[in-house]
Design an enzyme around this catalytic site. Sequence first.
Site, PDB file in Angstrom:
ATOM      1  N   GLU A 279       0.840  -1.206   0.000  1.00  0.00           N
ATOM      2  CA  GLU A 279       0.000   0.000   0.000  1.00  0.00           C
ATOM      3  C   GLU A 279       0.875   1.257   0.000  1.00  0.00           C
ATOM      4  OE1 GLU A 279      -3.572   1.972   2.770  1.00  0.00           O
ATOM      5  OE2 GLU A 279      -2.361   0.303   3.518  1.00  0.00           O
ATOM      6  N   LYS A 340      -9.731   1.072  -3.502  1.00  0.00           N
ATOM      7  CA  LYS A 340     -10.212   0.579  -2.213  1.00  0.00           C
ATOM      8  C   LYS A 340     -11.674   0.934  -2.024  1.00  0.00           C
ATOM      9  CE  LYS A 340      -9.008   0.377   2.692  1.00  0.00           C
ATOM     10  NZ  LYS A 340      -8.149   0.921   3.770  1.00  0.00           N
ATOM     11  N   CYS A 390      -5.331  -3.045   2.986  1.00  0.00           N
ATOM     12  CA  CYS A 390      -5.376  -2.846   4.433  1.00  0.00           C
ATOM     13  C   CYS A 390      -6.449  -3.718   5.082  1.00  0.00           C
ATOM     14  CB  CYS A 390      -5.583  -1.357   4.733  1.00  0.00           C
ATOM     15  SG  CYS A 390      -5.306  -0.917   6.467  1.00  0.00           S
TER      16      CYS A 390
END
Length: 520
Positions: A279, A340, A390
């Site tokens: 990320e 995301k 995440c």
Amino acid sequence: MNLLRDTSRWSIGSRMTLAVIAGGLHAVSMSWPTSGQPVWWLQLMALSLLAGMLRSSPGWRVAALLGWLFGTAWLVGSVSWLFTAMHTYGGLPSMLAALAVFALSASLALYYAAAAGLFVTLSARNDAVAALVFAALWLVAEMARGTWLTGFGWGASGYAHIDGPLAALAPWVGAYGLAAITAWLAMSLAQLVELRSEPSRGWRLGTLTLILLIVAVPVTYQRFAPEQSHSSGELSVTLLQGNIPQNEKFEAGSGVPLALQWYAEQLQGSTSSLVIAPETAIPVLPQQLPPGYWEALQQRFDKGAQAALIGTPLGNEQLGYTNSVIGLKPAQAQAWRYDKSHLVPFGEFIPPLFKWFTAMMNIPLGDFNRGALRQAPFEWQGQRLSGHICYENLFGEELAAQFIDPAQAPTIFVNISNLGWFGAGQAIDQHLQISRLRALEFERPFLLATNTGATAIIDHRGRVSAALARSTRSALAGSVQGRSGVTPYAWWAARLGLWPLWLLSLGVVLVAARKVVRKA
């Protein structure tokens, strides 16, 4: 367990203390401090302590208080790493950061307070029914915490059982189903150790037999039953862990040039079929990169037999920004992209009325655009790689949506993360266990590429086959076996979400409530 026999004689203060201790034990059962591994029997013991106190509670108010204290201690112990993000890296005063962690935990613990209070209100004389009611209420509390108001199911009960006898049930019932089963077991164990009258011996023998079956059957099944997925081929991979200091990661004079140089060298020099950078490995927008940087990466993977997945922010002021993954491979007209979808409150979007709070921290926070829930996988060398970022690996029911069409279902899960915000310990362990349970639920391997750890290869049985040492700058080269096929959990969760569990648990609660009303 002798504690459970005597709690009816304890003072309220003693019960409150025991509830806090039990909640703390419940927290560490998800990842033991010295090893980071889950301890399944400790989770059952801790929840059994709470169950025993609820059995002897003098009323619903005391029960709700005990449930709230248990939940608060459990959640403070589970998410204490938020203090590091807010104070160490965000610059929030230590007292205010600690208060914020407590306030979040205490608020989420209200779900368990409600479950405990309702259990005492709806408590049945029949112990078998009482155990079912407790399991149903606990399941409702777990699902409410994990789904309502964007959801934050971190440290949920099921994650303690990845290496336990109940792990074989994960491909059937998922993490929330495991939570319900463990709650039933905890209440049944609490009932069994109580001093009861002679006529109850038959019931206790039957319950003990059922408990042994619930523990033994999954173990036997896991050992002898055929797997519900099959190999779709091997893929060689390299996972990059830059270990860029978090306090420098977005600094133009230190972390940014270090990240750009190291990741470029690794991407250019990799010999694996697929190389994955974590990320925000590239910590600036493409238009902010040095001239020719992005073009060099595109040219590197435009030909040959190699591909790359790279974490980077995308967007502009007019269109908004996304936390994204870019996929590069030969002969593609346009780079693959994943945005995301499940954003972090206060990290990637700011809830209404809370901008004053985020303004106090020195963290690059903002309101990001959300990606679609279902996005096309990255197809490479016969594999379909499902990317997420995440804590998106926390939401199994959302990952299940990709299995509605078995022919297009992912064969490999890829998670890229930057857990450097949270220190080098507990959050990394918990994130690894979350991914391991997802691997069990779907019988899919998991690739974790992170900035500081855990960077790891997890097989479809939830076992870590290779991992890098944490807080080191290194690359993990290995291979992963993709899998095809759909587990029972993937099948029903893809079509129905969590509705079967909601309807089943609420049905049990409503039946119990109806009996109470009739008696009133």
